[in-house]
Design a protein around this motif. Structure first.
Motif, PDB file in Angstrom:
ATOM      1  N   TYR A  71      -2.058  -1.573  -8.588  1.00 17.54           N
ATOM      2  CA  TYR A  71      -1.118  -2.403  -7.840  1.00 17.54           C
ATOM      3  C   TYR A  71      -0.285  -3.298  -8.759  1.00 17.54           C
ATOM      4  CZ  TYR A  71      -3.568  -0.810  -3.690  1.00 17.54           C
ATOM      5  OH  TYR A  71      -4.103  -0.035  -2.704  1.00 17.54           O
ATOM      6  N   LYS A  87       3.777  -3.242  -8.478  1.00 19.32           N
ATOM      7  CA  LYS A  87       4.636  -4.399  -8.243  1.00 19.32           C
ATOM      8  C   LYS A  87       5.688  -4.539  -9.342  1.00 19.32           C
ATOM      9  CE  LYS A  87       1.144  -7.033  -5.691  1.00 19.32           C
ATOM     10  NZ  LYS A  87       0.286  -8.242  -5.665  1.00 19.32           N
ATOM     11  N   ASP A  88       5.295  -4.255 -10.585  1.00 15.55           N
ATOM     12  CA  ASP A  88       6.254  -4.354 -11.690  1.00 15.55           C
ATOM     13  C   ASP A  88       7.396  -3.367 -11.508  1.00 15.55           C
ATOM     14  OD1 ASP A  88       4.777  -6.356 -12.840  1.00 15.55           O
ATOM     15  OD2 ASP A  88       3.696  -5.024 -14.236  1.00 15.55           O
ATOM     16  N   LYS A 137       9.811  -4.455  -8.765  1.00 17.47           N
ATOM     17  CA  LYS A 137      10.716  -5.519  -9.213  1.00 17.47           C
ATOM     18  C   LYS A 137      11.834  -4.966 -10.081  1.00 17.47           C
ATOM     19  CE  LYS A 137       7.218  -9.188  -9.103  1.00 17.47           C
ATOM     20  NZ  LYS A 137       6.429 -10.155  -9.929  1.00 17.47           N
ATOM     21  N   LYS A 197       6.500 -11.256   4.394  1.00 22.46           N
ATOM     22  CA  LYS A 197       5.289 -11.475   3.595  1.00 22.46           C
ATOM     23  C   LYS A 197       4.104 -11.848   4.486  1.00 22.46           C
ATOM     24  CE  LYS A 197       7.401 -12.789  -0.809  1.00 22.46           C
ATOM     25  NZ  LYS A 197       7.515 -13.857  -1.840  1.00 22.46           N
ATOM     26  N   GLU A 229      -0.704  -4.998  -0.353  1.00 24.28           N
ATOM     27  CA  GLU A 229      -0.664  -5.377  -1.760  1.00 24.28           C
ATOM     28  C   GLU A 229       0.751  -5.704  -2.256  1.00 24.28           C
ATOM     29  OE1 GLU A 229      -3.074  -5.923  -3.774  1.00 24.28           O
ATOM     30  OE2 GLU A 229      -4.798  -5.115  -2.684  1.00 24.28           O
ATOM     31  N   LEU A 230       1.765  -5.438  -1.413  1.00 20.96           N
ATOM     32  CA  LEU A 230       3.150  -5.644  -1.845  1.00 20.96           C
ATOM     33  C   LEU A 230       3.638  -7.061  -1.613  1.00 20.96           C
ATOM     34  CD1 LEU A 230       4.762  -2.341  -0.508  1.00 20.96           C
ATOM     35  CD2 LEU A 230       3.909  -2.820  -2.798  1.00 20.96           C
ATOM     36  N   HIS A 231       2.908  -7.852  -0.826  1.00 23.28           N
ATOM     37  CA  HIS A 231       3.435  -9.181  -0.463  1.00 23.28           C
ATOM     38  C   HIS A 231       3.475 -10.136  -1.656  1.00 23.28           C
ATOM     39  CE1 HIS A 231      -0.881 -10.211  -0.199  1.00 23.28           C
ATOM     40  NE2 HIS A 231      -0.476 -11.451  -0.460  1.00 23.28           N
TER      41      HIS A 231
END
Length: 425
Positions: free
Chosen positions: A201, A205-206, A209, A399, A423-425
């Motif tokens: 995760y 997320k990186d 972004k 979120k 897990e994205l919030h």
């Protein structure tokens, strides 16, 4: 009685006062169907297996009560065995508790040449059948151990790796484990499942972004469906990249975890059972009884501890406790026998699945709206205009929704797992 959904259950005489009841479990990968054999001997169950393209197998389970030693019962049993042995199958396998303690299976003789045991032996020989169990399968107290549970086949080379294990619980009958050698066509399809608990995760997320979403989704001139399709495609690519997969193996029944002490006691119990079968030593029997009781006590203690932990996690992991409760269910509700004429409750009933399906299809279709024949009328077109109010979706609102997702639930219509989204919030 535990029941696994990976097996199909066939049974007879479980309801009512007839007989003791018989159950046979067949793995779902094998094509099995029950065969009805017309016989006055009621305690029997026969199932047909399609083992391969050109071969079939008949499996029969039979129980003869020790309290019914009449000539009529013996004759009906022998007639039943003779009838099924003549059926056109590639393989024949009969099993069960026949309760003939007077037979010496090593010598193929009985204590009395006019006895029911001798007639049973002659029945097997006349039908070219072989009995494969040659060690005592039942003992109780000071009674002489005897071979009551039999495995009968037409080819002695097909039954291999036979092993007699200690009885279950306080039963006085051994557990018989063996392999049957035959050609079997089993279709195994390897299914894969994503392991969201082992996903990367941080890397996900990186990359999210660093993704140029405006370039992917466009400037907003396209309709919402086209934008959603692009967004979903990108998210599926990210999911495939950062969430590993694993092959779904064979399902196992939910088992209670046992510590090393309990496993050693169970192993000792099985060893003592085998030792007693060989030496018939009363001291070994008493030691076996003590070890059996100790093993039962330890297993009950482990089960109590396991169930207590399930209860503590009931609110946070409700699926786990319901899975355990369902595994303990003693019955599976199905469709009861239906009247062949739905309009006549006194008509003959059927237990055939295909006939039931046709009856239900006929009944459900009878309540459908019957449209008249001819062309479908055309509705006049109406011009409806609704002013769409400007809607603003805040980032914090999204979120909050993601944080409140329940990760133990199934994916929704978007097919994205809640754990993946949370897990994205």
């Amino acid at each position: 009685m535990e029941w696994s959904q990976e097996y199909n259950m066939f049974y007879t005489n479980l309801e009512g006062d007839i007989g003791r009841g018989i159950i046979l479990y067949v793995h779902e990968s094998l094509k099995a169907e029950e065969i009805k054999v017309d016989s006055r001997f009621c305690e029997h169950l026969f199932v047909k297996l399609r083992t391969s393209r050109n071969e079939t197998m008949l499996i029969g389970v039979i129980y003869r009560s020790p309290s019914d030693s009449s000539e009529e019962t013996g004759r009906t049993l022998r007639n039943l065995i003779s009838e099924v042995s003549k059926l056109n199958f590639t393989h024949h396998l009969l099993m069960g508790d026949f309760n003939y303690p007077g037979i010496n299976w090593d010598m193929m003789t009985s204590s009395n040449i006019h006895s029911e045991e001798q007639k049973f032996l002659e029945c097997l020989q006349d039908n070219f059948l072989f009995q494969m169990v040659n060690k005592p399968t039942r003992w109780r107290g000071t009674n002489t151990p005897s071979v009551l549970d039999l495995i009968i086949t037409k080819d002695p080379d097909t039954v291999v790796d036979m092993e007699l294990q200690s009885p279950l619980g306080k039963s006085d009958h051994c557990v018989i484990i063996f392999s049957y050698v035959c050609r079997v066509d089993v279709k195994k399809t390897k299914k894969k499942r994503k392991s969201y608990s082992k996903a990367d995760y941080v890397g996900l997320k990186d990359e999210i972004k660093q993704t140029n979403w405006r370039h992917i989704l466009g400037d907003g001139s396209e309709n919402i469906n086209e934008i959603w399709t692009k967004f979903r495609g990108k998210m599926e690519d990210l999911e495939n990249k950062f969430v590993p997969t694993y092959e779904i193996g064979r399902k196992k029944n939910q088992q209670i975890p046992l510590d090393k002490e309990t496993l050693n006691v169970i192993k000792e119990k099985n060893a003592l059972a085998r030792k007693y079968l060989v030496h018939k030593d009363p001291d070994v029997r008493r030691n076996y009884n003590r070890t059996r009781n100790k093993a039962g006590k330890l297993v009950r203690k482990a089960r109590k501890k396991y169930e207590k932990n399930l209860a503590k996690e009931a609110k946070s992991n409700s699926k786990r406790i319901w899975q355990y409760i369902n595994s303990k269910s003693k019955s599976r509700q199905g469709i009861a026998d239906l009247c062949t004429d739905p309009r006549d409750p006194k008509s003959e009933k059927t237990d055939d699945d295909e006939t039931k399906a046709n009856i239900l299809a006929y009944f459900f279709s009878s309540v459908f709206t019957k449209e008249p024949d001819g062309e479908v009328p055309q509705l006049k077109a109406r011009n409806i205009q609704i002013q769409w109010e400007q809607r603003y979706i805040k980032e914090e609102t999204v979120k909050k929704i993601l944080r409140e997702l329940k990760v133990d639930k199934s994916p929704g219509l978007d097919n994205f797992h809640p754990r993946f989204l949370m897990e994205l919030h």
